[in-house]
Design an enzyme around this catalytic site. Structure first.
Site, mmCIF file in Angstrom:
data_model
loop_
_atom_site.group_PDB
_atom_site.id
_atom_site.type_symbol
_atom_site.label_atom_id
_atom_site.label_comp_id
_atom_site.label_asym_id
_atom_site.label_seq_id
_atom_site.Cartn_x
_atom_site.Cartn_y
_atom_site.Cartn_z
ATOM 1 N N SER A 10 0.711 -1.193 0.061
ATOM 2 C CA SER A 10 -0.073 -0.006 -0.024
ATOM 3 C C SER A 10 0.836 1.380 -0.062
ATOM 4 O O SER A 10 0.389 2.327 -0.662
ATOM 5 C CB SER A 10 -1.026 -0.097 1.121
ATOM 6 O OG SER A 10 -1.858 -1.108 1.205
ATOM 7 N N THR A 11 1.966 1.336 0.497
ATOM 8 C CA THR A 11 2.849 2.373 0.688
ATOM 9 C C THR A 11 4.160 2.293 -0.068
ATOM 10 O O THR A 11 4.571 1.035 -0.023
ATOM 11 C CB THR A 11 2.994 2.703 2.000
ATOM 12 O OG1 THR A 11 3.905 1.990 2.750
ATOM 13 C CG2 THR A 11 1.641 3.269 2.740
#
Length: 184
Positions: A10-11
């Site tokens: 996600s990051t």
């Protein structure tokens, strides 16, 4: 008939090493990886590329359901897209393989439970925040200055002192001083 892996983090700070190792151990031939892309996004560059790459008979392999889709509907839609290309779907962690009817049924059941778990976590989080608010505890970072420091900031500003100097005395940022002055 190739085994095609898909991984997602996600990051940009996260790494996909755990997923990549699991996919390699599962014998995938090619891996597509999205970095810094939320699972809630309908379009993800590497996922889109993987879907275009698929050929009939291929199997899409993922480490875990939530790497492919963040909710039941999204996950089932993606699996349907995969199956419409005459491909199979396999999840390593949940041990689901849609090459047979039992795998397809289990996929639907497992993804529903995964969605239920996410919904329950969100519900508990909201309830916890509401309970904290009733006890005058708000989330977020604690204030750096107490009520006296805020009063001093207002007094000094009224006396003509610069915000920069007030910030220096209170050891806070100028933005914080402006916030204190605005709360008046």
């Amino acid at each position: 008939m190739a085994r095609i892996g898909y991984a997602r983090v996600s990051t940009v700070d996260q790494d996909a090493d755990l997923q990549l190792a699991a996919l390699e151990a599962a014998g995938v031939d090619k891996i597509f990886t999205d970095h810094g892309v939320s699972g809630t996004k309908a379009s993800r560059p590497q996922l889109d590329e993987m879907l275009n790459y698929l050929r009939p008979g291929d199997t899409v392999v993922i480490w875990k359901f939530d790497r492919l889709g963040r909710n039941t509907r999204n996950l089932l839609d993606l699996v349907e897209t995969i199956e419409n290309k005459d491909c199979n779907f396999e999840s390593i962690t949940e041990q689901i393989d849609t090459s047979g009817p039992m795998g397809k049924a289990m996929l639907t059941i497992m993804s529903a439970f995964a969605q239920l778990e996410r919904d329950q976590i969100a519900e508990r989080t909201k309830a916890g925040l509401a309970a904290a608010a009733k006890n005058n505890r708000l989330g977020g970072r604690p204030r750096k200055a107490d009520a006296q420091a805020v009063a001093d900031a207002r007094k000094w500003k009224a006396e003509g002192m610069s915000v920069k100097k007030i910030a220096g005395y209170l050891e806070v940022s100028r933005a914080t001083v402006y916030r204190y002055l605005q709360d008046a």
